[in-house]
Design an enzyme around this catalytic site. Sequence first.
Site, PDB file in Angstrom:
ATOM      1  CG  ASP A  98     -52.961 -18.376 -17.439  1.00  0.00           C
ATOM      2  OD1 ASP A  98     -51.882 -18.961 -17.507  1.00  0.00           O
ATOM      3  OD2 ASP A  98     -53.077 -17.136 -17.470  1.00  0.00           O
ATOM      4  CG  ASP A 100     -47.734 -15.780 -13.938  1.00  0.00           C
ATOM      5  OD1 ASP A 100     -47.369 -15.038 -13.026  1.00  0.00           O
ATOM      6  OD2 ASP A 100     -47.294 -16.939 -14.103  1.00  0.00           O
ATOM      7  CG  ASP A 300     -53.254 -13.497 -18.774  1.00  0.00           C
ATOM      8  OD1 ASP A 300     -52.899 -14.690 -18.680  1.00  0.00           O
ATOM      9  OD2 ASP A 300     -52.472 -12.539 -18.645  1.00  0.00           O
TER      10      ASP A 300
END
Length: 370
Positions: A98, A100, A300
């Site tokens: 991922d 960000d 996250d």
Amino acid sequence: MKANLVKILQAMGLQRVLLPEHKMRSLSRSKNVDNSIDSDSASMKTALSVVLDVDSSNEPEPSEAAYLSWLKEHPSALRSFERMMKAARGKRIVVFLDYDGTLSPIVNDPDRALMSDEMRAAVRGVAKYFPTAIISGRSREKVKEFVQLPNVYYAGSHGMDIMAPPNPVKNSDGKSPPVSLDKKGNEVLFQPAKKFLPAIRQIYAELEEKTRRIPGARLEDNRFCISVHFRQVKEEDVNILREMVRSVIAKYPDFHLTGGKKVIEIRPSIEWNKGNALEYLLETLGFKDSSDVLPLYIGDDRTDEDAFKAIERRGQGYPIIVSTVPKDTKALYSLSDPSEVLTFLSRLARWRRASSCSSRSSAQIWGLGD
Ligand SMILES: O=P(O)(O)OC[C@H]1O[C@H](O[C@H]2O[C@H](CO)[C@@H](O)[C@H](O)[C@H]2O)[C@H](O)[C@@H](O)[C@@H]1O
């Protein structure tokens, strides 16, 4: 009962942390709290919904006990590294990342969420040895501009915009997978939400007009989805903003809202998410029915859970969540923040280099250059 639970949660510093019931039970056991809580799950649920803040965008400081307990269930991928790699021997690791909050820290200004040079070097190192894809909620162009690496796959808009690198990885039979070329000669693999583009443009224009009244609200055009950021919106205005977004989307039955870290996302309602993107990329790489492929996904946010679930369904792979707070997750392992992600990726590349230096180059095996 509810009052008791509130006291217990407060004593544990957990009043704003969202934990699933079974995890609350294990916490209560570990803290020797009143066991009557265990037996009363209905009251517990009610109490939890009253007491706990369910918005994952509020990231409270967890109590140490809560975090340590959560870590037992989602052990650190750094501490577990040797064990994980031992189990990975003979398997083909494919890395999914991922952006960000994983490769770059969360910052106030989405345009400033830059990746450090060290992180770029670490991802480059990993991509040299393993097929590597970045799957982001951002537009593909934007995430590529941030990452600036040629030999990785980019999947933007939560996987609704996938492009292969110029030197695609070879299938297990040594052949390159079939791809369709775009005008510039790059491989455009998949854009399942293309037909929604005109509506997305319309929604964007409407939101732009309405949300300019809310100081700090910020729109981000992620091509096949839209982000409405409220990180810099005053708390008293957040619900007004949410209502505005809801009222716009109510007119578009083909769209729905999802939530992330201080962001509302508008997405076309198609059966496509980061989990589908992971499966699609594995298939493209020639691993559709392969039993020895081991997808490793680091993310996250809530939308990464779809990819964790996809790995769970496959029954093989390493789903790793990046979090400093206990979270309800399908991930099996954890890393606390992007700096731990950096250490993990560097170690992964070193491990592969060390284990392959006597055999033929992995870049050759995967058909990748530097
Ligand atoms: O799937 P991801 O790559 O994790 O993208 C999810 C969203 O990430 C970005 O927003 C988040 O990071 C920003 C920069 O640190 C932060 O300001 C914001 O509050 C976070 O929600 C991105 O800007 C969004 O468009 C993505 O949907």
